[in-house]
Design a protein around this motif. Sequence first.
Motif, mmCIF file in Angstrom:
data_model
loop_
_atom_site.group_PDB
_atom_site.id
_atom_site.type_symbol
_atom_site.label_atom_id
_atom_site.label_comp_id
_atom_site.label_asym_id
_atom_site.label_seq_id
_atom_site.Cartn_x
_atom_site.Cartn_y
_atom_site.Cartn_z
ATOM 1 N N GLN A 1 -48.155 -11.914 -28.581
ATOM 2 C CA GLN A 1 -48.591 -11.461 -27.307
ATOM 3 C C GLN A 1 -48.535 -12.485 -26.310
ATOM 4 O OE1 GLN A 1 -52.707 -11.639 -29.192
ATOM 5 N NE2 GLN A 1 -51.907 -12.458 -31.463
ATOM 6 N N GLN B 1 -56.332 -14.145 -27.029
ATOM 7 C CA GLN B 1 -55.883 -14.485 -28.266
ATOM 8 C C GLN B 1 -56.199 -13.484 -29.148
ATOM 9 O OE1 GLN B 1 -52.243 -15.669 -28.173
ATOM 10 N NE2 GLN B 1 -52.452 -15.059 -25.710
ATOM 11 N N TYR C 1 -54.157 -6.744 -36.097
ATOM 12 C CA TYR C 1 -54.345 -6.974 -34.366
ATOM 13 C C TYR C 1 -54.974 -5.413 -33.691
ATOM 14 C CZ TYR C 1 -52.232 -7.109 -29.482
ATOM 15 O OH TYR C 1 -52.872 -6.931 -28.134
#
Length: 217
Positions: A62, A68, A164
């Motif tokens: 990332q 994040q 994710y």
Amino acid sequence: MTLPPATRYPGYDVLNKRDTVSWDNATRAVIDARLAVSSDPAFFNSVEWRALIALCACIVPQRSDASQIPVAALVDAKLSANHSDGYRDARLPRLRDAWRRGLAALDAESRKRFELPFASLGEEPQIALLKAMQAGDGHADNWQGMPSKLFFSERVLHDICGAYYSHPYAWSQIGFGGPANPRGYVRMTVDRRDPWEAVEASDGDEGNARKENQHAR
């Protein structure tokens, strides 16, 4: 490691849809839970947790200038709740056992080759170990007969990438608006966009895309 552009959808924040007709209460509840996921592991022990964090950083690196996504925490939450997929390859143990065995084997392979746990390695040896795992070149006793190649494809990639892209920060990056229910879509032909959808920026036109995306609800 070279990372992709931050987004092709400048100014777009899918969370702006939270209190609009684009999302219903069921969607809001699911997304709120993902945003509130604990940063402390509920399933993994401290050694496994360090390995998982390092593994997630390799699989879905990332950008430091982006919000994040707590990938490891989302994987931990899945295992803590024992939310299996409802199916699995017969060569793999059950979800929780596969992850415990796989992380232990990853650390064992790392110590065997580099005399350090996986989380303590630099980027290059970490990637080398993962490539070996992906190729089925895992021979530590900790695998206990579980094919490393299968663990990589069916658990590492599946669970980490799934975590994710389940998060709204990732949705904003790719211009996804969340579940179609209840609003749905109207303009279904090629190159047509509903006004509540994100605008993808073309080269040199980021300013206009940003302006429109700030109104996407």
